[in-house]
Scaffold this active site. Sequence first.
Site, PDB file in Angstrom:
ATOM      1  N   GLU A  83       8.787  39.132  64.484  1.00 42.08           N
ATOM      2  CA  GLU A  83       7.444  38.696  64.883  1.00 42.08           C
ATOM      3  C   GLU A  83       7.116  38.907  66.353  1.00 42.08           C
ATOM      4  OE1 GLU A  83       6.769  34.642  63.807  1.00 42.08           O
ATOM      5  OE2 GLU A  83       6.909  35.027  61.678  1.00 42.08           O
ATOM      6  N   GLU A 120       9.996  36.074  55.542  1.00 44.22           N
ATOM      7  CA  GLU A 120       9.995  34.619  55.727  1.00 44.22           C
ATOM      8  C   GLU A 120       8.825  34.024  54.972  1.00 44.22           C
ATOM      9  OE1 GLU A 120      10.066  32.907  59.668  1.00 44.22           O
ATOM     10  OE2 GLU A 120      11.510  34.400  60.384  1.00 44.22           O
TER      11      GLU A 120
HETATM   12  C1  BGC Z   1       9.795  32.255  62.921  1.00 40.84           C
HETATM   13  C2  BGC Z   1      10.888  31.243  62.644  1.00 40.84           C
HETATM   14  C3  BGC Z   1      10.263  29.848  62.581  1.00 40.84           C
HETATM   15  C4  BGC Z   1       9.301  29.832  61.438  1.00 40.84           C
HETATM   16  C5  BGC Z   1       8.670  28.475  61.141  1.00 40.84           C
HETATM   17  C6  BGC Z   1       8.547  32.025  62.104  1.00 40.84           C
HETATM   18  O1  BGC Z   1       7.469  32.365  62.872  1.00 40.84           O
HETATM   19  O2  BGC Z   1      10.281  33.549  62.734  1.00 40.84           O
HETATM   20  O3  BGC Z   1      11.859  31.364  63.623  1.00 40.84           O
HETATM   21  O4  BGC Z   1      11.201  28.845  62.502  1.00 40.84           O
HETATM   22  O5  BGC Z   1       8.264  30.728  61.737  1.00 40.84           O
HETATM   23  O6  BGC Z   1       7.784  28.074  62.108  1.00 40.84           O
END
Ligand code: BGC
Length: 454
Positions: A169, A357
């Site tokens: 990101e 994610e």
């Molecule tokens: C990030 C993670 C973070 C997650 C939840 C993502 O933007 O890559 O490191 O913990 O969001 O906020």
Amino acid sequence: MAKKEIDVLDFPDDFLWGVATAAYQIEGAFDTDGKGASIWDTYTNEKSFKNGNANEAIDFYNNFEEDIKRIKELNLDSFRFSLSWSRIFPKGTGEINMAGVAFYHKVIDTCLDQGITPWVTLYHWDLPQELEDKGGWTNRSILDWFSFYVDFCTKEYGSKVSNWMVMNEPMSFIGLGYFTGQHAPGKKGLKKFLPAAHHATLCQAIGGRIVRENVEGAYIGTTFSCSHVTPKNYFWSNIKAAKRVDALLNRFFIEPLLGMGYPYKEFLGLKKIKKYFKSGDEKLMQFDFDFIGLQYYFRIVAKYNLLPPILFAKEVSALERNVKTNSMGMEIYHKGLYKMIKKFSKYEGINAIYITEAGVCLDDELIDGKVKDPKRIKYMKKTFSKILKAIRKGKNVKGVFLWTLVDNFEWAEGYKPRFGLIYNDFKTQKRTLKKSAFWLQSFLKRKEKIYPDS
Ligand code: BGC
């Protein structure tokens, strides 16, 4: 007719199921065995930072074997984790810390022994402090520092690891770290943001090329945060504001990579970034990744506002709109995930998509040795069904990595937001599987029963 429950067997056989983590958020051991300081060590250990630090985090450094076994126990097949640059090179470049190098060998070997596929992220926000002292991402020398680091890691681990992600990101670590100052290193303003952003754009492509060069048969990607953006209403000024926010959050880092340049058309002020260009940069920032990772958490509703300049837009918060949120106040909006897959699939040059994610933070509580988190189960079901819808509509989504395995250190927010499938007691480091983890375990188990050899 009752709606059909989501079923793992509806997904393609080779669809990948994993969890994602990041070094700083889990490892702890912040100064153990020769590790150098990263910008996050510095930032969270400053007096002004009030949400704790990850000096110990969830002590993955000493618990990695058990945690990787837990991944297996949940019937997941892949583990995405990042390397801490300053654990390998305490000063960012130069001297190697062999204990740090050995640690990641052990993590990778444990994955392989357990039949878990390792997916390595090279950079998940924890720049070595020594490099930040020289300007960090704002200094064009980062191109050399980053190349040196990526070259080393891919040569070192490339014979064991095929799946690589260059960055996590860029808009988050550059936007929050070098524009709003809410993340490490806490720098602010356009004069920091523009060079930092341009150097990150270059590094994502340069990194990709180095992996290609060093790792035979590598499968290479990089990840992007994305948010479905809608205008507050259909007033022209708000529609335009939403377009600018969309360009900033969703298009800024991917379009130069695909040879389209930065999205200048949406906001002319962005042309100022050209000041940081050197001849040949347009070409240098392009790379043909095998896949991209999309990371989706929330939707943004935007409206026109005089500040900040260039963007001239502001978010209408989820609270103001009185909508369903996670425990960090971000709107839970599943349709947005499908829309993002659709949006990114339209780009020519995107070969495959992984959801690298997706997850939800809740106010989970351990009561009588159990954690009941029905909302996370619902969240997973909806996430999976949006992915399935995309696959059925012909989008090339090949896997999902849930965020995250165990509750961990959530950057500026500290330990309060709990994103894990596994609950962590931060005093004792005792892990407890949440109800959602059991749900996932049996959801994935069905696949094994039907395809015992897969
Ligand atoms: C990030 C993670 C973070 C997650 C939840 C993502 O933007 O890559 O490191 O913990 O969001 O906020």
